[in-house]
Design a protein around this motif. Structure first.
Motif, short mmCIF file in Angstrom:
data_model
loop_
_atom_site.label_atom_id
_atom_site.label_comp_id
_atom_site.label_asym_id
_atom_site.label_seq_id
_atom_site.Cartn_x
_atom_site.Cartn_y
_atom_site.Cartn_z
N UNK A 126 49.41 44.77 22.83
CA UNK A 126 50.76 45.39 23.06
C UNK A 126 51.61 44.30 24.21
N UNK A 127 52.30 43.47 23.37
CA UNK A 127 52.95 42.43 24.69
C UNK A 127 53.71 43.11 25.46
N UNK A 128 53.58 42.69 26.86
CA UNK A 128 54.27 43.54 27.88
C UNK A 128 53.99 44.84 28.41
N UNK A 129 52.84 45.35 27.70
CA UNK A 129 52.29 46.66 28.24
C UNK A 129 51.38 46.29 28.92
N UNK A 130 50.50 47.61 29.12
CA UNK A 130 49.38 47.46 30.14
C UNK A 130 48.19 46.73 29.42
N UNK A 131 47.55 46.15 30.47
CA UNK A 131 46.40 45.08 29.70
C UNK A 131 45.32 46.22 29.45
N UNK A 132 44.76 45.72 28.32
CA UNK A 132 43.81 46.70 27.74
C UNK A 132 42.25 46.14 27.94
N UNK A 133 41.71 47.40 28.53
CA UNK A 133 40.43 46.96 29.06
C UNK A 133 39.45 47.91 28.49
N UNK A 134 38.26 47.44 27.78
CA UNK A 134 37.11 48.14 27.10
C UNK A 134 36.00 48.46 28.00
N UNK A 135 35.78 49.73 28.38
CA UNK A 135 34.26 50.11 29.18
C UNK A 135 33.06 50.10 28.03
N UNK A 136 32.36 49.21 28.28
CA UNK A 136 31.23 49.16 27.22
C UNK A 136 29.77 48.97 28.02
#
Length: 524
Positions: free
Chosen positions: A255-265
């Motif tokens: 999502x541009x401009x939204x919170x950066x997306x972080x995957x926990x793996x």
């Protein structure tokens, strides 16, 4: 003793053969000779040199893709040429109904493995496809397995994976068998998803079999489309219909401009859910000592240091031997889907146990996906001096290939040093988005080639004619060359790119385009 572990030293095995490892005394004149001109080392002259090199490529055989790339220098010329950002058409269905055969028919080549037994396809695989000048990504999926032990809803999990990433779903059914209980168990999920679903009645080899598909209307998903993936019958009409359903833009994975997306793996039971709960400051997900508590990816907006991030907790990725059936297989698929939607991944490693082959496989999965990488060493509060010494050695030996990844030593249970995560994440994301100007890149490559020319192979010495950064996310560089560059030499270029420009926390991809002079081709 400090919490920080030492990074591995330089890799002598990546140094091209016959070249000195210490180049500190070698001074290379950046004013490289191009077309009999000397260019001093400033930005304007670097651009002039790049233009001269670009002009020199006209003497070589270039295809349409080369020209498109060269004309788009300075922008993301190849972004649209990848599956990133393209509409996604997912092919789903029971095992052995002909999904992979249909995929091969649509893309026009035998790419997906086809065999007359169920369950050949296990992983989701995406292929670039085109129909009537409309480009899209075609996703082949493994067949649903309704008899997975201990889970009634394991059939629906695979459909949910497709729904998460697809813009249109092709629901493939065997017309000779008709609707089965397996098909009907997932129909309600597909119908309520909001994603357009097309029922594909496969194995209709001639017109006489078409009346047999009438029973598929009972699925409640609209008109079934009769096709024969084996012979190609009806596939063109099906694709014409699919184009009417495709959106102008794909579902944005970011999502541009939204919170950066972080995957926990990470492996099961290394503390991913505990980390999410501590970051969210609430019991957002269930935590238990039993491995595999988390099945589905869980999204949560968390605030760390006054900044909002979107964390995705995922199911632990088990060894391949445990992925042959049941919920673990589908949990792994959903974890990979969550990773594809992420911008950066935090690989959580339990420091109380030796770094395992499974940990390295998960790290490699992140690197192959092209996402930013941060390594979080969890349960640091349980680390004693003896285990610390072993861990330092394990990192130096087993994780040397990702020594560029930021490392954070944390305790998810106590919250120790979690506030250091944002800095590491920003470092990885900034590198992930970094672009090098074409003039500067060619000056870098020319200087590197002069100081360390490629070894002679078979009496010939490959040369780099021109270099450009095709895309970011991750940084991808294209080298036009006169011959094949050894993998060792490509790793050497990658290492020097990191030494010069950083790129901490992101994979770097180097692609080659070996081109011949037109005169050489005509002489054959």
């Amino acid at each position: 003793m400090s919490d920080n572990l030492h990074h591995p030293e330089d890799h002598p095995e990546d140094q091209p053969q016959g070249l000195p490892s210490d180049t500190s005394e070698q001074v290379v004149d950046p004013g490289a000779l191009v077309n009999d001109e000397v260019f001093p080392d400033d930005e304007a002259s670097q651009d002039k040199r790049a233009q001269a090199l670009r002009g020199g490529l006209e003497a070589f055989e270039l295809d349409d893709e080369d020209i498109a790339l060269l004309e788009g220098v300075g922008g993301d010329a190849l972004e649209e040429a990848t599956t990133w950002g393209m509409p996604v058409v997912a092919v789903v269905g029971r095992p052995n109904v002909g999904k992979s055969a249909l995929v091969n028919r649509i893309i026009g080549r035998r790419e997906a493995v086809v065999q007359d037994i169920p369950g050949v396809t296990r992983d989701r695989v995406s292929y670039p496809a085109e129909w009537n000048e409309r480009r899209f990504s075609l996703m082949d999926t493994g067949g649903w397995e309704p008899d997975a032990k201990g889970l009634d809803q394991s059939v629906a999990v695979q459909a949910e994976v497709a729904i998460d990433t697809a813009d249109v779903i092709l629901f493939v059914v065997d017309s000779r068998v008709g609707p089965t209980a397996t098909d009907e168990r997932v129909v309600s999920l597909l119908r309520q998803s909001g994603v357009p679903v097309v029922v594909v009645a496969n194995k209709v080899d001639d017109q006489r079999q078409e009346p047999e598909i009438a029973s598929l209307w009972s699925l409640g998903l609209g008109e079934p489309w009769p096709v024969s993936a084996l012979h190609g019958r009806g596939v063109a009409d099906l694709l014409d219909h699919v184009l009417t359903l495709l959106p102008t833009k794909a579902k944005a994975p970011i999502q541009p401009g939204g919170p950066r997306r972080v995957a926990l793996v990470g492996k099961p039971n290394v503390g991913k859910s505990s980390l999410l709960n501590k970051a969210a400051r609430s019991e957002r997900v269930v935590v238990a000592d039993t491995a595999g508590t988390t099945r589905d990816p869980v999204d949560e907006l968390v605030d760390i240091g006054g900044e909002t991030w979107k964390f995705v907790d995922t199911a632990g990725i088990r060894r391949k031997v445990h992925l042959q059936q049941g919920a673990d297989f589908y949990a792994s698929l959903r974890t990979q889907a969550a990773l594809e939607k992420a911008e950066v991944a935090v690989v959580v490693i339990d420091v109380s146990e030796p770094v395992s082959e499974q940990d390295m496989r998960i790290i490699d999965l992140v690197v192959e996906s092209g996402r930013g990488l941060v390594i979080a060493f969890n349960k640091w509060d349980l680390l004693d001096d003896e285990r610390r010494r072993y861990l330092e050695r394990e990192i130096e030996v087993d994780l040397d290939h990702v020594d560029w990844a930021p490392r954070v030593n944390i305790s998810a249970e106590t919250g120790r040093h979690i506030e250091k995560l944002p800095h590491a994440l920003h470092t990885a994301l900034e590198s992930w988005d970094r672009r090098i100007g074409t003039g500067e890149l060619n000056a870098f490559v020319a200087e590197l080639a002069q100081a360390h020319p490629h070894p002679v192979r078979g009496g010939k010495q490959p040369r780099v004619l021109y270099a450009t950064q095709a895309t970011t996310r991750p940084p991808t560089f294209v080298l036009f060359t006169t011959g094949f560059l050894d993998p060792q030499y490509r790793r050497f270029i990658q290492r020097r790119l990191r030494e010069t420009y950083g790129f901490e926390g992101t994979p770097i991809r180097i692609q080659m385009r070996v081109r011949e002079r037109r005169s050489e081709r005509k002489g054959r």
